[in-house]
Design an enzyme around this catalytic site. Structure first.
Site, PDB file in Angstrom:
ATOM      1  N   ALA A  73      17.160 -42.458   0.550  1.00 45.98           N
ATOM      2  CA  ALA A  73      16.021 -42.107  -0.304  1.00 45.98           C
ATOM      3  C   ALA A  73      16.115 -42.759  -1.679  1.00 45.98           C
ATOM      4  CB  ALA A  73      15.893 -40.596  -0.430  1.00 45.98           C
ATOM      5  N   THR A  74      17.323 -43.013  -2.164  1.00 44.82           N
ATOM      6  CA  THR A  74      17.459 -43.689  -3.467  1.00 44.82           C
ATOM      7  C   THR A  74      16.791 -45.065  -3.391  1.00 44.82           C
ATOM      8  OG1 THR A  74      19.513 -42.532  -3.974  1.00 44.82           O
ATOM      9  CG2 THR A  74      19.116 -44.605  -5.149  1.00 44.82           C
ATOM     10  N   ASN A 153      15.364 -30.612  -5.370  1.00 45.50           N
ATOM     11  CA  ASN A 153      16.676 -30.434  -4.760  1.00 45.50           C
ATOM     12  C   ASN A 153      17.534 -29.353  -5.409  1.00 45.50           C
ATOM     13  OD1 ASN A 153      16.515 -32.555  -6.809  1.00 45.50           O
ATOM     14  ND2 ASN A 153      18.711 -32.712  -6.553  1.00 45.50           N
ATOM     15  N   GLN A 181      13.990 -33.872   0.390  1.00 49.74           N
ATOM     16  CA  GLN A 181      14.336 -32.471   0.646  1.00 49.74           C
ATOM     17  C   GLN A 181      13.307 -31.783   1.547  1.00 49.74           C
ATOM     18  OE1 GLN A 181      17.074 -30.808  -0.160  1.00 49.74           O
ATOM     19  NE2 GLN A 181      17.996 -32.364  -1.469  1.00 49.74           N
ATOM     20  N   SER A 201      15.325 -39.427   3.712  1.00 47.94           N
ATOM     21  CA  SER A 201      16.762 -39.684   3.815  1.00 47.94           C
ATOM     22  C   SER A 201      17.294 -38.991   5.059  1.00 47.94           C
ATOM     23  CB  SER A 201      17.471 -39.118   2.576  1.00 47.94           C
ATOM     24  OG  SER A 201      18.864 -39.284   2.708  1.00 47.94           O
ATOM     25  N   ALA A 202      18.030 -39.718   5.910  1.00 46.74           N
ATOM     26  CA  ALA A 202      18.517 -39.130   7.168  1.00 46.74           C
ATOM     27  C   ALA A 202      19.549 -38.026   6.932  1.00 46.74           C
ATOM     28  CB  ALA A 202      19.115 -40.221   8.056  1.00 46.74           C
ATOM     29  N   HIS A 203      20.409 -38.211   5.916  1.00 48.25           N
ATOM     30  CA  HIS A 203      21.520 -37.249   5.792  1.00 48.25           C
ATOM     31  C   HIS A 203      21.106 -35.897   5.228  1.00 48.25           C
ATOM     32  CE1 HIS A 203      22.811 -37.281   1.430  1.00 48.25           C
ATOM     33  NE2 HIS A 203      22.160 -38.431   1.419  1.00 48.25           N
ATOM     34  N   THR A 239      19.946 -57.248   7.986  1.00 48.45           N
ATOM     35  CA  THR A 239      20.127 -56.833   9.379  1.00 48.45           C
ATOM     36  C   THR A 239      20.059 -55.320   9.476  1.00 48.45           C
ATOM     37  OG1 THR A 239      21.507 -58.756   9.766  1.00 48.45           O
ATOM     38  CG2 THR A 239      21.741 -56.935  11.332  1.00 48.45           C
ATOM     39  N   CYS A 326      24.738 -35.068  -8.006  1.00 48.24           N
ATOM     40  CA  CYS A 326      24.912 -36.134  -8.997  1.00 48.24           C
ATOM     41  C   CYS A 326      25.232 -35.542 -10.361  1.00 48.24           C
ATOM     42  CB  CYS A 326      23.646 -36.970  -9.120  1.00 48.24           C
ATOM     43  SG  CYS A 326      22.581 -36.838  -7.702  1.00 48.24           S
TER      44      CYS A 326
HETATM   45  C1  LIG Z   1      19.322 -36.646  -1.797  1.00 47.99           C
HETATM   46  C2  LIG Z   1      18.095 -37.011  -2.501  1.00 47.99           C
HETATM   47  C3  LIG Z   1      17.817 -38.344  -2.858  1.00 47.99           C
HETATM   48  C4  LIG Z   1      18.786 -39.461  -2.587  1.00 47.99           C
HETATM   49  O1  LIG Z   1      18.888 -39.711  -1.220  1.00 47.99           O
HETATM   50  P1  LIG Z   1      20.035 -40.682  -0.669  1.00 47.99           P
HETATM   51  O2  LIG Z   1      19.629 -40.921   0.748  1.00 47.99           O
HETATM   52  O3  LIG Z   1      21.314 -39.903  -0.792  1.00 47.99           O
HETATM   53  O4  LIG Z   1      20.020 -41.921  -1.493  1.00 47.99           O
HETATM   54  C5  LIG Z   1      16.628 -38.613  -3.508  1.00 47.99           C
HETATM   55  N1  LIG Z   1      15.751 -37.637  -3.785  1.00 47.99           N
HETATM   56  C6  LIG Z   1      15.977 -36.354  -3.476  1.00 47.99           C
HETATM   57  C7  LIG Z   1      14.957 -35.318  -3.809  1.00 47.99           C
HETATM   58  C8  LIG Z   1      17.158 -35.995  -2.823  1.00 47.99           C
HETATM   59  O5  LIG Z   1      17.387 -34.711  -2.526  1.00 47.99           O
END
Ligand SMILES: *Cc1c(COP(=O)(O)O)cnc(C)c1O
Length: 391
Positions: A73-74, A153, A181, A201-203, A239, A326
């Site tokens: 997501a960053t 978040n 989120q 973001s997948a994680h 890639t 962070c």
């Molecule tokens: C975790 C998060 C991000 C960053 O996502 P990453 O995949 O870890 O780079 C950005 N925005 C929000 C709101 C998040 O919670």
């Protein structure tokens, strides 16, 4: 030693076994490059990518061709905001965001400001909500981009994205939302929300780290931020990370399947946690909205107790944080809580709870129990509490 109960699902989530199983073949036998479609190895990889793209598009009501894979997501926020701003430079230089966005948004806006763009950073109310009327009033003929997150978040606030989207759509202004989120936790639909760009973001949804996506509405112009081999319709070269993308696709599929049952379950657990805390501990304040909130999120101020001290006292029972991953470890209180008007010392006395799939009623009860004991112990040694205590 048993491991502490994990209640930090806003920072990250574990990879589900089904997600891991979906990834494994692409590390070894099916190791092809998805761009090398002259042979079966490449074709297998390309097929896996397209299947994942469909699942992810499906989760947010998009078309597969509108999904661009990124490293998370960053990067999606950077591509949306920098890419959208640079592509719109001919039309104007004004960007609108809000005070409680993730750093990936705020720092990108700051960097654009240094390049000569003008940024309006809207305030939020005491619950963390952006007023769509403020967005409307901030728009002027030079406005080219609005970026407001779907869910926060730290305090879980769900912003009025559909209302803001109606305004930007009518004014013909590009609208980006960071849904890292929100996606998988609450229903997200790009058309109902009128968004043009949406970060994932997948994680944050039980997929692997280091993979994400940007939804880019058809015909939206973006300047690529990573150039090279022209992958992802020239929007993001490099890639493709096939195993991670296969896992992301499986995670999106499971998120969509399980959301109708999982969201109310987490909401009930979260409400149980808040009842247990507020019944047993005095001097607690709920930060963020009472409604319009992510199901698994709770953010609580325990007055006259240092948040860090409380985390230490709880560390064998529960894995929690004081705020965003962070920001924790820094001396300043959370900028999100301060933007809500929470005083500095109370911002330092706050904990974020992020409930997720693995959590149970027993977890909630054990954590609330331990919290009550730890808060009372820490307050007996706090001179401020002794002074302020109602006698
Ligand atoms: C975790 C998060 C991000 C960053 O996502 P990453 O995949 O870890 O780079 C950005 N925005 C929000 C709101 C998040 O919670």
């Amino acid at each position: 030693m048993p491991r502490p109960i994990y209640m930090d699902h806003h920072a990250t989530t574990p990879v589900l076994p089904e997600v891991r199983d979906a990834m494994l073949p692409f590390f070894t036998e099916q190791f092809g490059n998805a761009s090398s479609v002259t042979h079966v190895y490449g074709k297998e990889a390309a097929d896996a990518i397209e299947e994942a793209r469909r699942s992810i598009a499906d989760l947010i009501g998009a078309a597969p061709a509108e999904i661009v894979f990124t490293s998370g997501a960053t990067e999606s926020d950077n591509l949306a905001i920098r890419g959208g701003a640079h592509a719109g430079r001919g039309k104007g230089n004004h960007i609108i965001t809000c005070a409680i966005e993730h750093e990936a948004v705020l720092e990108t806006c700051r960097a654009l400001e240094a390049e000569g763009f003008a940024v309006t950073c809207l305030p939020v109310d005491s619950r963390g909500m952006v007023d769509p009327g403020d967005v409307l009033r901030a728009i002027h003929p030079g406005t080219i981009l609005v970026t407001i997150h779907a869910a926060n978040n730290e305090i879980g606030a769900l912003e009025p994205i559909a209302d803001i989207g109606r305004i930007t759509r009518e004014k013909g202004i590009l609208f980006h939302t960071d849904a890292a989120q929100a996606a998988g936790r609450v229903p997200v639909a790009v058309n109902g929300m009128n968004v043009d760009l949406l970060s994932l973001s997948a994680h944050k949804m039980y997929g692997p780290k280091g993979i994400g996506a940007l939804y880019v509405r058809r015909k939206v112009a973006l300047e690529p931020q990573i150039t090279g081999g022209g992958q992802e319709r020239k929007r993001r070269s490099g890639t493709l990370n096939v195993p991670a993308i296969a896992g992301f696709g499986k995670a999106a599929e499971i998120a969509k399947r399980d959301l109708p049952a999982e969201a109310p379950r987490l909401e009930a657990l979260r409400d149980r946690l808040w009842s247990r805390i507020s019944e047993r501990i005095d001097g607690v304040v709920l930060n963020g909205p009472a409604e319009n909130r992510l199901p698994g999120n709770l953010n609580v101020t325990f007055s006259h107790v240092e948040g860090e001290a409380l985390l230490m006292a709880l560390r064998e029972t529960a894995a929690l944080s004081t705020g965003s991953a962070c920001a924790s470890g820094t001396v300043r209180g959370s900028y999100v809580l301060r933007a809500l008007g929470v005083p500095e010392e109370e911002a330092h006395s706050s904990l974020r709870f992020g409930l997720g799939r693995s959590n149970t009623e027993d977890h909630v009860d054990r954590v609330a129990d331990h919290l009550a004991r730890a808060v009372s112990r820490l307050r007996t040694i706090s001179p401020f509490y002794q002074e302020a205590r109602p006698s």
